[in-house]
Design an enzyme around this catalytic site. Structure first.
Site, PDB file in Angstrom:
ATOM      1  CD  GLU A 143       2.938   9.612  -0.254  1.00 36.35           C
ATOM      2  OE1 GLU A 143       1.898   9.067  -0.116  1.00 36.35           O
ATOM      3  OE2 GLU A 143       3.160  10.682  -0.380  1.00 36.35           O
ATOM      4  CD  GLU A 185      -2.305   2.553  -4.081  1.00 37.41           C
ATOM      5  OE1 GLU A 185      -2.690   3.715  -4.495  1.00 37.41           O
ATOM      6  OE2 GLU A 185      -2.812   1.700  -3.276  1.00 37.41           O
ATOM      7  CG  HIS A 186      -0.289   5.753  -1.119  1.00 36.67           C
ATOM      8  ND1 HIS A 186      -0.739   7.092  -0.633  1.00 36.67           N
ATOM      9  CD2 HIS A 186      -1.003   4.978  -0.855  1.00 36.67           C
ATOM     10  CE1 HIS A 186      -1.996   6.619  -0.250  1.00 36.67           C
ATOM     11  NE2 HIS A 186      -2.213   5.703  -0.424  1.00 36.67           N
ATOM     12  CD  GLU A 208      -5.768   5.581   2.435  1.00 39.61           C
ATOM     13  OE1 GLU A 208      -5.905   4.259   1.989  1.00 39.61           O
ATOM     14  OE2 GLU A 208      -4.758   6.414   1.892  1.00 39.61           O
ATOM     15  CG  HIS A 233      -1.977   1.268   1.155  1.00 36.37           C
ATOM     16  ND1 HIS A 233      -2.801   1.442   2.484  1.00 36.37           N
ATOM     17  CD2 HIS A 233      -2.181   1.942   0.305  1.00 36.37           C
ATOM     18  CE1 HIS A 233      -3.564   2.270   2.022  1.00 36.37           C
ATOM     19  NE2 HIS A 233      -3.409   2.633   0.790  1.00 36.37           N
TER      20      HIS A 233
END
Length: 407
Positions: free
Chosen positions: A158, A83-84, A175, A80
């Site tokens: 990130e 991905e960012h 997040e 994840h």
């Protein structure tokens, strides 16, 4: 003087003949997809090992995507975070946020990146041929040549970093803290993690805030080196385009510079349990919020594999006929029994082994046995008496409409 065909399907048929090679790509097979008025071509890049699917059709909306198999080995959320991170600048595009710049300047009709429990996908779409080249260039350079190797700050921004006062922050960390505070999200993760304890699905692919700070910068880079290799990718092209030129460009600019490596990224199968498993997990309730009518009851079963086309389609229809349609018998029986204030669930086919769930929200723990009894009795009655034919037909029509919808 002969004219060149403008029919993308005819052009692809003449170019991509199974058994031949086109710009470094071996054409393995072709199948017609009548529901989408398309022809699907499966290719493999011989040097790098990258696989590619081209859906040739007369649609001006052109799409490109590249995805990687990314089964998580832990719950640090490394994929994840990657991905960012890869969309925070690359070798050819050394800007801070090329993703944001593309949204502002491109004629894109779709632009995103998504982390799933076992894969990470980077899709784009546009109606302009030159714009598609630009989007492909930015995305391929991002995933294959990201700036993360010489900009540690991307990882800290990130992923996670620790402040002087000891608190932890980071885009993905924050997040996922939000995601873990939602009971619906907590339940969704618990279902997946508990049904597949011996596979990568037992781990939280998005990242568990408790474990995200365990990820080191070196581990993060090593995961990218290992899994973001073309041999672990699947590339997708769709629409009316000059596919020969796209293949040539990808071979010369990116894929032709790689050689295949040995990489085991297979998704493991979970062995069936010897008996049903019951899990109880508390979740925090907001201050002042009552405990009564504030629990979730969930019944979940694994349904074969997503590669079983007939079973996949059957459960898609059964989901509609039994649970998801208005007045569906399973939903209605639970409502009539007064179990929970909202009945949901459905057939989740996003993983290798799909899951069928029945969920009662805002219920109470003491309703558990009645919840299970209503489900058993309703399903047994449908086995004995049959399912309403109109409900099945409606489920088939609903499924067919989704497949035909060119979205």
């Amino acid at each position: 003087m002969p004219t060149t065909s403008t029919d993308p399907r005819a052009a692809a048929a003449a170019l991509l003949v199974p058994g031949t090679t086109c710009h470094g790509f071996a054409v393995e097979r072709c199948e017609t997809v009548p529901e989408l008025d398309s022809d699907a071509y499966v290719l493999r890049h011989t040097a790098s090992g990258a696989r590619l699917l081209y859906l040739a059709c007369d649609d001006e909306n052109k799409a490109f995507a590249i995805g990687f198999k990314t089964p998580p080995a832990d719950s640090t959320g490394v994929f994840h975070i990657l991905e960012h991170s890869v969309l925070c600048g690359s070798a050819k595009f050394p800007v801070k946020e090329p993703f944001v710049d593309l949204i502002k300047s491109s004629m894109q009709t779709f632009l995103n990146a998504m982390t799933y429990p076992d894969k990470t996908i980077y899709p784009v779409a546009t109606t302009n041929e030159q714009d598609l080249y630009n989007l492909m260039d930015v995305y391929l350079d991002a995933v294959l040549h990201p700036a993360i190797y010489h900009k540690r700050a991307i990882f800290e921004q990130e992923g996670w970093h620790r402040h002087a006062d000891g608190t932890v922050s980071g885009v993905v960390y924050n997040e996922m803290k939000g995601a873990f505070s939602s009971p619906d999200d907590v339940l969704e993760r618990l279902i997946l993690n508990s049904l597949f304890p011996d596979t990568s699905y037992a781990n939280e692919s998005g990242g568990d805030p408790e474990h995200i700070p365990e990820l080191t910068y070196e581990q993060y880079l090593n995961f990218h080196r290992k899994y973001y290799h073309p041999c672990n990718s699947y590339i997708y092209l769709y629409g009316d385009m000059d596919v020969a030129e796209k293949l040539r460009w990808m071979d010369e600019e990116y894929l032709g510079k790689y050689e295949q490596i040995e990489l085991d990224s297979a998704i493991r199968m979970q062995k069936p349990f010897s008996a049903p498993v019951e899990i109880v997990k508390p979740y925090p309730v907001a201050s002042g919020e009552p405990l009564t009518d504030n629990s979730y009851l969930s019944y979940n079963v694994v349904v074969g594999t997503v590669l079983d086309k007939k079973l996949y389609q059957a459960f898609d229809v059964l989901d509609y006929a039994l649970l998801s349609a208005p007045g569906a018998p399973l939903k209605q029986a639970l409502i009539d029994a007064g179990i929970g204030m909202d009945i949901g669930g459905g057939y989740d086919n996003s993983t290798l082994q799909p899951v069928f769930s029945v969920i009662a929200k805002n219920a109470n723990p003491e309703q558990k046995e009645q919840f299970l009894q209503v489900i058993r009795e309703t399903l047994q009655a449908k086995v004995a008496d049959g399912i309403d034919q109109n409900a099945l037909l409606a489920g088939i029509n609903s499924s067919e409409f989704r497949f035909r919808e060119a979205d």
